[in-house]
Design a protein around this motif. Structure first.
Motif, mmCIF file in Angstrom:
data_model
loop_
_atom_site.group_PDB
_atom_site.id
_atom_site.type_symbol
_atom_site.label_atom_id
_atom_site.label_comp_id
_atom_site.label_asym_id
_atom_site.label_seq_id
_atom_site.Cartn_x
_atom_site.Cartn_y
_atom_site.Cartn_z
ATOM 1 N N GLY A 297 -1.786 3.773 3.784
ATOM 2 C CA GLY A 297 -3.021 3.373 3.133
ATOM 3 C C GLY A 297 -3.557 2.062 3.691
ATOM 4 O O GLY A 297 -2.873 1.344 4.434
ATOM 5 N N ASP A 298 -4.784 1.758 3.325
ATOM 6 C CA ASP A 298 -5.421 0.540 3.826
ATOM 7 C C ASP A 298 -4.739 -0.690 3.231
ATOM 8 O O ASP A 298 -4.257 -0.667 2.100
ATOM 9 C CB ASP A 298 -6.905 0.539 3.460
ATOM 10 N N LEU B 192 -0.654 8.023 -4.254
ATOM 11 C CA LEU B 192 -1.933 8.541 -3.768
ATOM 12 C C LEU B 192 -2.245 9.815 -4.532
ATOM 13 O O LEU B 192 -1.499 10.796 -4.473
ATOM 14 C CB LEU B 192 -1.865 8.831 -2.262
ATOM 15 N N THR C 177 0.840 -1.198 0.000
ATOM 16 C CA THR C 177 0.000 0.000 0.000
ATOM 17 C C THR C 177 0.875 1.248 0.000
ATOM 18 O O THR C 177 2.097 1.171 0.124
ATOM 19 C CB THR C 177 -0.924 0.007 1.231
ATOM 20 N N ALA D 55 -7.336 13.058 -2.607
ATOM 21 C CA ALA D 55 -7.072 12.300 -1.379
ATOM 22 C C ALA D 55 -5.762 12.732 -0.730
ATOM 23 O O ALA D 55 -5.672 12.895 0.491
ATOM 24 C CB ALA D 55 -7.043 10.804 -1.680
ATOM 25 N N GLU E 282 -14.130 8.000 -4.575
ATOM 26 C CA GLU E 282 -13.058 7.010 -4.467
ATOM 27 C C GLU E 282 -12.481 7.036 -3.052
ATOM 28 O O GLU E 282 -11.328 7.406 -2.833
ATOM 29 C CB GLU E 282 -11.954 7.295 -5.486
ATOM 30 N N GLN F 67 -10.670 6.233 0.300
ATOM 31 C CA GLN F 67 -9.522 5.404 0.664
ATOM 32 C C GLN F 67 -9.259 5.579 2.157
ATOM 33 O O GLN F 67 -9.153 6.704 2.637
ATOM 34 C CB GLN F 67 -8.278 5.806 -0.134
ATOM 35 N N ARG F 68 -9.143 4.480 2.831
ATOM 36 C CA ARG F 68 -8.926 4.500 4.278
ATOM 37 C C ARG F 68 -7.431 4.719 4.543
ATOM 38 O O ARG F 68 -6.590 3.921 4.132
ATOM 39 C CB ARG F 68 -9.401 3.181 4.884
ATOM 40 N N ILE F 69 -7.106 5.816 5.221
ATOM 41 C CA ILE F 69 -5.720 6.169 5.511
ATOM 42 C C ILE F 69 -5.544 6.284 7.022
ATOM 43 O O ILE F 69 -6.331 6.945 7.705
ATOM 44 C CB ILE F 69 -5.315 7.513 4.857
#
Length: 528
Positions: free
Chosen positions: A253-254, A197, A177, A201, A231, A233-235
């Motif tokens: 990042g996830d 990234l 990631t 984001a 979109e 994104q889990r950060i």
């Protein structure tokens, strides 16, 4: 990898048979991880179950006398309780209490999307529980081995020349990631992989990191970035350094690897990154002191010493002719300015020298490279003074010129319009040297005296609509010649004579002598 429902179904030694149609189950139902296997024939076993458990039953709770709606209602309520608890699957042991699986139970599991499989009579429930336990142990061992391998690789990466970048790169590769580091100034310092990234984001991550840095407290949080463009994104963000002295924020990042083992690896990277940033800060401080010492050697004329040390550390000094640029270095921007200048030093293989001098930064750069002064002024919104091009033996003179030009650049910002004040400019020494020595009278104290000197003329012009100030300025520019002044202003020479005579009376001074004219000219320059 943790065992799943499908893992159990695929084991030939168990011989489990899926009863509910696979295509009628939720997409990920058979891929659900199994946390444990438990057996119970209670009507409501959910108080003894957790999410991810597989329940095994022989079916004594299902009354054989129930038929039709009663049997269907009982089965539906039973399965519904299991689904709400998060049970991964239900296994029914056949030929123990009853032959086959109750039709009502099959229909309820199919309707509610709970995987239901039959356990042959020859397979004891403990065999299923033991297999799940063995698979969980294997997974735990594999994850610990993965974490150990990752930590070793990250430790080796930390020993490379650019240990921090190598560490983040290794972490990114191990987790699969994006990983980024926001430095103490709130700028994205480095990332792996580069460009991994995208905006918006990335901007949201940097903005949240800056908020955490402003608070100055150790903290961690999770951000769902990129939702505005559909979109998300889990950060995960974690501050680096001690509270009150944060060194940056690590953003990750996830990743499916971020289980307990993955978090242990991240914890070790946080410790290494915090230590690296602290060491870099101490090293930068030491290098900064060295640069300051070399600057003083250069300004004192000892270029040989500075040349030798600078060549060993960063590369050769700039080749003559050189210019000196001096700019203000406000505390919050100094670290960022230093980082930018270090990059320029690397790009030029040396041949650019900079050092901190009290609250200023001094640059020694090759004469054609003076566009760097404009870059600093624009990027950091600071005034910059630039000297004339000189040889290395005249750096002290160039430094004094740059300081005087910096003074003028500051004044240009403070006296201009609001827009001008927000955009500090670069002032080259030759811009003011062309105006002569009198140009340096335009300081705060000289300006006040000049305003008072010219006040009688200004007030008369405002009250009577005359042009005494303009006439006096033009007359002095033409060396006191009335005909030339009249021609320039488009009036008769007698008009000019009359205005000059009026100005003499208002100022109470005779303008026929050089001293009076020079003093008046200086006053005009000071308020220009």
């Amino acid at each position: 990898m943790k065992p799943t429902v499908q893992t159990l179904l695929d084991r030939d030694e168990l011989g489990l048979g899926l009863v509910t149609p696979a295509d009628g189950l939720p997409t990920d139902a058979l891929a659900a991880p199994v946390a444990w296997a438990h057996s119970s024939d209670l009507v409501d076993p959910t108080p003894f179950l957790d999410a991810g458990h597989v329940l095994l039953t022989t079916g004594t709770q299902f009354d054989g006398d129930q038929t039709g709606a009663d049997a269907a209602g009982f089965a539906h309520a039973y399965v519904e309780r299991l689904r709400e608890r998060g049970v991964a699957a239900l296994g029914f042991g056949t030929e123990v209490i009853r032959d086959g699986t109750p039709v009502a139970l099959v229909e309820a599991c199919t309707r509610l999307g709970l995987p239901l499989f039959e356990v042959p009579y020859r397979v004891p429930f403990i065999a299923i529980a033991k297999l799940v336990a063995d698979l969980l142990s294997e997974d735990a061992y594999a994850r610990q081995a993965w974490a150990f391998s990752a930590q070793r690789a990250i430790s080796r990466a930390a020993l490379r020349p650019d240990g921090l970048s190598a560490t983040l790169g290794e972490l990114s590769e191990r987790l699969g990631t994006w990983v980024g580091l926001v430095d103490a100034t709130g700028a994205l310092d480095r990332e792996a992989p580069a460009g991994g990234l995208a905006q918006p984001a990335l901007g949201e991550v940097v903005g949240e990191a800056r908020t955490m840095l402003r608070r100055g407290q150790r903290a961690g949080r999770t951000l769902l970035a990129g939702e505005s463009v559909g979109e998300p994104q889990r950060i995960t963000l974690q501050t680096l350094g001690a509270g009150g002295a944060l060194r940056g924020v690590l953003a990750i990042g996830d990743s499916p690897q971020l289980d307990q083992a993955g978090r242990e690896v991240v914890t070790s990277v946080i410790a290494l990154a915090g230590l690296s940033l602290e060491q870099n800060r101490n090293l930068d401080r030491a290098r900064g002191h060295l640069r300051t010492g070399l600057l003083r050697s250069l300004l004192s004329g000892d270029t040989a010493l500075a040349e030798g040390v600078a060549t060993e550390m960063w590369g050769p000094l700039p080749g003559a002719p050189v210019r000196i640029a001096v700019t203000d270095a406000p505390g919050p921007a100094f670290d960022r300015m230093s980082e930018l200048l270090e990059l320029h030093v690397d790009e030029r293989d040396g041949r650019l020298f900079f050092a901190r001098d009290d609250d200023r930064v001094v640059l020694v750069l090759e004469a054609p490279d003076s566009a760097l002064a404009e870059e600093l002024s624009t990027e950091f919104e600071v005034p910059v003074g630039l000297s004339d091009a000189v040889g290395l033996d005249a750096l002290a003179v160039a430094h004094e010129q740059a300081l005087r030009a910096l003074d003028r650049a500051r004044e240009a910002g403070s006296r201009g319009s609001d827009d001008d004040a927000r955009t500090p400019r670069v002032v080259a020494f030759d811009e003011i040297s062309r105006q002569g020595v009198l140009a340096f009278l335009a300081r705060t104290d000289a300006r006040a005296v000049a305003i008072a000197t010219l006040a009688p003329l200004v007030e008369h012009d405002e009250a009577s609509g005359t042009a005494l100030v303009e006439t006096v300025r033009t007359w002095l520019e033409h060396g006191g010649q009335f005909d030339a002044t009249a021609q320039q202003l488009g009036v008769h020479r007698h008009t000019v004579r009359s205005r000059i005579a009026l100005a003499e009376r208002l100022l109470d001074r005779d303008l026929s002598g050089f001293h009076a004219r020079a003093d008046l000219w200086a006053a005009l320059l000071a308020v220009q």
